[in-house]
Design a protein around this motif. Sequence first.
Motif, PDB file in Angstrom:
ATOM      1  N   UNK A 333      49.624 166.252   4.175  1.00 35.79           N
ATOM      2  CA  UNK A 333      49.046 165.833   2.893  1.00 35.79           C
ATOM      3  C   UNK A 333      48.720 164.332   2.902  1.00 35.79           C
ATOM      4  N   UNK A 334      49.579 163.553   3.555  1.00 36.70           N
ATOM      5  CA  UNK A 334      49.341 162.108   3.670  1.00 36.70           C
ATOM      6  C   UNK A 334      48.064 161.844   4.479  1.00 36.70           C
ATOM      7  N   UNK A 335      47.853 162.596   5.555  1.00 37.26           N
ATOM      8  CA  UNK A 335      46.644 162.421   6.367  1.00 37.26           C
ATOM      9  C   UNK A 335      45.399 162.763   5.571  1.00 37.26           C
ATOM     10  N   UNK A 336      45.462 163.845   4.784  1.00 35.82           N
ATOM     11  CA  UNK A 336      44.301 164.226   3.957  1.00 35.82           C
ATOM     12  C   UNK A 336      43.970 163.125   2.958  1.00 35.82           C
ATOM     13  N   UNK A 337      44.986 162.661   2.267  1.00 42.30           N
ATOM     14  CA  UNK A 337      44.753 161.664   1.218  1.00 42.30           C
ATOM     15  C   UNK A 337      44.205 160.359   1.800  1.00 42.30           C
ATOM     16  N   UNK A 338      44.775 159.903   2.902  1.00 46.04           N
ATOM     17  CA  UNK A 338      44.351 158.632   3.477  1.00 46.04           C
ATOM     18  C   UNK A 338      42.961 158.721   4.112  1.00 46.04           C
ATOM     19  N   UNK A 339      42.633 159.891   4.691  1.00 43.86           N
ATOM     20  CA  UNK A 339      41.290 160.023   5.279  1.00 43.86           C
ATOM     21  C   UNK A 339      40.224 159.958   4.189  1.00 43.86           C
ATOM     22  N   UNK A 340      40.452 160.698   3.095  1.00 46.89           N
ATOM     23  CA  UNK A 340      39.480 160.676   2.002  1.00 46.89           C
ATOM     24  C   UNK A 340      39.413 159.303   1.348  1.00 46.89           C
ATOM     25  N   UNK A 341      40.504 158.552   1.397  1.00 41.23           N
ATOM     26  CA  UNK A 341      40.531 157.221   0.805  1.00 41.23           C
ATOM     27  C   UNK A 341      39.884 156.184   1.725  1.00 41.23           C
ATOM     28  N   UNK A 342      40.107 156.304   3.012  1.00 41.66           N
ATOM     29  CA  UNK A 342      39.629 155.292   3.955  1.00 41.66           C
ATOM     30  C   UNK A 342      38.180 155.512   4.369  1.00 41.66           C
ATOM     31  N   UNK A 343      37.811 156.738   4.709  1.00 39.00           N
ATOM     32  CA  UNK A 343      36.473 157.033   5.229  1.00 39.00           C
ATOM     33  C   UNK A 343      35.569 157.440   4.070  1.00 39.00           C
ATOM     34  N   UNK A 344      34.650 156.561   3.725  1.00 40.63           N
ATOM     35  CA  UNK A 344      33.712 156.825   2.637  1.00 40.63           C
ATOM     36  C   UNK A 344      32.711 157.899   3.073  1.00 40.63           C
ATOM     37  N   UNK A 345      32.202 158.719   2.140  1.00 41.18           N
ATOM     38  CA  UNK A 345      31.219 159.750   2.518  1.00 41.18           C
ATOM     39  C   UNK A 345      30.003 159.184   3.252  1.00 41.18           C
ATOM     40  N   UNK A 346      29.494 158.035   2.796  1.00 42.19           N
ATOM     41  CA  UNK A 346      28.347 157.442   3.486  1.00 42.19           C
ATOM     42  C   UNK A 346      28.720 156.990   4.899  1.00 42.19           C
ATOM     43  N   UNK A 347      29.949 156.489   5.044  1.00 39.49           N
ATOM     44  CA  UNK A 347      30.404 156.082   6.373  1.00 39.49           C
ATOM     45  C   UNK A 347      30.492 157.296   7.293  1.00 39.49           C
ATOM     46  N   UNK A 348      31.041 158.397   6.791  1.00 37.63           N
ATOM     47  CA  UNK A 348      31.174 159.601   7.605  1.00 37.63           C
ATOM     48  C   UNK A 348      29.808 160.162   7.984  1.00 37.63           C
ATOM     49  N   UNK A 349      28.873 160.137   7.045  1.00 40.33           N
ATOM     50  CA  UNK A 349      27.520 160.619   7.344  1.00 40.33           C
ATOM     51  C   UNK A 349      26.858 159.743   8.397  1.00 40.33           C
ATOM     52  N   UNK A 351      28.394 157.915  10.707  1.00 42.10           N
ATOM     53  CA  UNK A 351      29.074 158.039  11.994  1.00 42.10           C
ATOM     54  C   UNK A 351      28.841 159.409  12.643  1.00 42.10           C
ATOM     55  N   UNK A 352      28.980 160.468  11.835  1.00 36.51           N
ATOM     56  CA  UNK A 352      29.016 161.822  12.375  1.00 36.51           C
ATOM     57  C   UNK A 352      27.769 162.644  12.073  1.00 36.51           C
ATOM     58  N   UNK A 353      26.890 162.132  11.219  1.00 36.40           N
ATOM     59  CA  UNK A 353      25.657 162.846  10.913  1.00 36.40           C
ATOM     60  C   UNK A 353      25.746 163.817   9.766  1.00 36.40           C
ATOM     61  N   UNK A 354      26.963 164.129   9.293  1.00 35.11           N
ATOM     62  CA  UNK A 354      27.140 165.061   8.179  1.00 35.11           C
ATOM     63  C   UNK A 354      28.521 164.829   7.578  1.00 35.11           C
ATOM     64  N   UNK A 355      28.874 165.672   6.610  1.00 35.54           N
ATOM     65  CA  UNK A 355      30.174 165.569   5.929  1.00 35.54           C
ATOM     66  C   UNK A 355      31.089 166.724   6.322  1.00 35.54           C
ATOM     67  N   UNK A 356      30.974 167.187   7.547  1.00 31.91           N
ATOM     68  CA  UNK A 356      31.776 168.335   7.979  1.00 31.91           C
ATOM     69  C   UNK A 356      33.265 168.002   7.991  1.00 31.91           C
ATOM     70  N   UNK A 357      33.613 166.779   8.405  1.00 29.32           N
ATOM     71  CA  UNK A 357      35.025 166.390   8.416  1.00 29.32           C
ATOM     72  C   UNK A 357      35.600 166.421   7.006  1.00 29.32           C
ATOM     73  N   UNK A 358      34.841 165.879   6.079  1.00 33.68           N
ATOM     74  CA  UNK A 358      35.313 165.816   4.690  1.00 33.68           C
ATOM     75  C   UNK A 358      35.467 167.217   4.107  1.00 33.68           C
ATOM     76  N   UNK A 359      34.555 168.090   4.446  1.00 32.61           N
ATOM     77  CA  UNK A 359      34.626 169.460   3.934  1.00 32.61           C
ATOM     78  C   UNK A 359      35.856 170.175   4.474  1.00 32.61           C
ATOM     79  N   UNK A 360      36.128 169.995   5.768  1.00 33.30           N
ATOM     80  CA  UNK A 360      37.305 170.639   6.349  1.00 33.30           C
ATOM     81  C   UNK A 360      38.594 170.087   5.753  1.00 33.30           C
ATOM     82  N   UNK A 361      38.641 168.767   5.565  1.00 31.15           N
ATOM     83  CA  UNK A 361      39.856 168.154   5.012  1.00 31.15           C
ATOM     84  C   UNK A 361      40.090 168.629   3.585  1.00 31.15           C
ATOM     85  N   UNK A 362      39.022 168.710   2.804  1.00 30.03           N
ATOM     86  CA  UNK A 362      39.171 169.173   1.422  1.00 30.03           C
ATOM     87  C   UNK A 362      39.586 170.638   1.349  1.00 30.03           C
TER      88      UNK A 362
END
Length: 492
Positions: A333-349, A351-362
Motif C-alpha cells: 500500500x505504501x508503494x502504491x501511494x508513493x508512486x501515485x504521489x511521486x510520478x505525475x501522470x504527465x511524467x509517466x506519459x 517517460x513510458x508513452x502511456x498511463x499503463x503503470x498508473x492503471x495497474x497500480x490503481x
Amino acid sequence: MDSVKPSAVTPKKSKFARTVAKVLNLRSASGIAPVDGVQKVVAQDKVKDDKHRRKSAASRPKPYDINDKDEDKKSLALEVHVAKLFASLSSVKAAYAQLQHAQSPYDADGIQGADQLVVSELKNLSDLKQCYIKKQFDPSPDTALVLADIQEQKSLSKIYEIMGKKLESQLRLKESEIMYLREKMEESNRQNRLLEKRLNQSGHLSMPDNLRQSGLNPTHFITVRRHTDKSIRSFVRLMIDEMKSAGWDLDAAAKSIVSDVAYWRPDDKCFAFESFVSREMFDGFHLPNFSLLEESLPVKKNQQQVFFRRFTEMKSAKATEYITHKPKSPFANFCRAKYLQLVHPQMETSFLGNLSHRSLVNSGEFPDTSFFATFVEMARRVWLLHCLAFSFDPEASIFQVRKGCRFSEVYMECVAEDALLSSENVPEADPPVAFTVVPGFRIGKTVIQCQVYLSQLQTKIPPRRGFVVVGSWNGCIVSHGRFEWRKRVDRS
C-alpha cells in the motif's frame, strides 16, 4: 755579286698568292674566324647557336652590376634579391611540408613529387647564391619584387592548406577516439547500473543477522540511511535519463522545483531533483502509519516491537517479489501511494508513452518494468528507515532546513563542497542554504546531519541567526545552539 734571276723568285710569290687565295675562299665558305692572329675553325651549327645566343642576349636587359655608383639602385636590387631569397625559402618550406604530409598516410607518388620539388627549390637557392657572389641582380626590380611576394604568398597558402589537411586528419582521429571512449563509458555505465541494481536488490545490510531491538543504536540507523540515500540517487539518475530521452528542459524542470538558485556547476541541478524525490518519499515520515489513512496503528505499548518486526521482515526481502506475493500488505500500500504521489501522470506519459503503470497500480497490481522495480527498491529503503526509526524509544525524528539559513556543521552536511572549494569565486564566508537535499534525523541526543546545497541565492533573503526547520517533516527550531523540538499532533 751574282745577280738574282727573275725566274727564280716569281714562282715562289705566285705560290704564296695562291695559298692566301685558298685560305680566303675557305674562310668565306666554312667560317674561319681570326682571333688574335690565330685562325680557328668553328662548326656551322655552333656558329648558328652563337648567333642565336648573341641575339637573345642583346634582346634581354643587361644585368645590373652592384658596383654601380647609384646607391638607390643598389639598395633596391639588394631588396629584390632578399625578397627572392625569402620567397625561395618559403617554397622550400612548403615543399618539405608536402613531403611530410605524403609520408603519413604513405603516398609514394606524393613523396616522389615533393622530393623533386624540394631539390628544385634547393637548386634555385644555389642560383641565388651564385648571383649574389657574382653581383648580378635582376634588371627589373619592381616586377621582380611583386613576383617574389606572389611566390611567397602562394607558398604560405600551400603550407596552410597542408596544415589544414593535417588538422582535419587529427580531428577525424580525435573524433574516432571520442566515439571509442563514449562506447567504453556507456559500457561502464551499463555495468555500474547492473552492479547498483544487484546491490540494491540484494537486500543485505551491514548488520548482524541476530540483531535484537534492545541492541539498536544510532549506528544501525546511519547504515540504513546511507543505503536509502544511494537508492534515492539511483532512482534520480534513472529519472534524469528518462527526462533527457523525452526531451525535457532540465533547467526549467529544476527551476520549477527550487527557484532563485545559482548552481556552482551545471550538473548540480541533479540535487534539485533529488530534493524533490526525497520530499515526496519522506512526506509523512514522522507519522507511525506514514500518512496511510487506511492503515491501522499498532498499540502504543507494542509499537516498537511491531515496527522492528516489520524491519526484520523486509531487511533481506526482494521488494518486487514481496509486493507480488503480498499485494495487500502495508508495504505494498505504501508503494502504491508513493508512486501515485511521486510520478505525475504527465511524467509517466512522457517517460513510458502511456498511463499503463498508473492503471495497474490503481487496480491493485504492479508493473513488471525496470523503472517501477527501481522505484520499489527505493521505496523499500525508505520503508526500512521508517520502521527502524519507530523501533527506537523514543522514536527518531526528522527535520529539514529552510532556505536562506546559516550553515551549521553540527546539523548540516554540504553535498557539493568540492564544487564550492574549487570554484573560482570562493566566498569569504559560507553561503546560505539554498535547499535541503536529504532530511536529517535526531535519535535521542544524536543528530544525523541533513544534506543541504549551499549557494548564493539570486533573491536576497535576510540572514537568520539560527536555522529553522519547517514543520512538514516534524517541525523543529535550532537557535543559538540549543535544540528545541516541536512535536506534531498525530491526526490519524
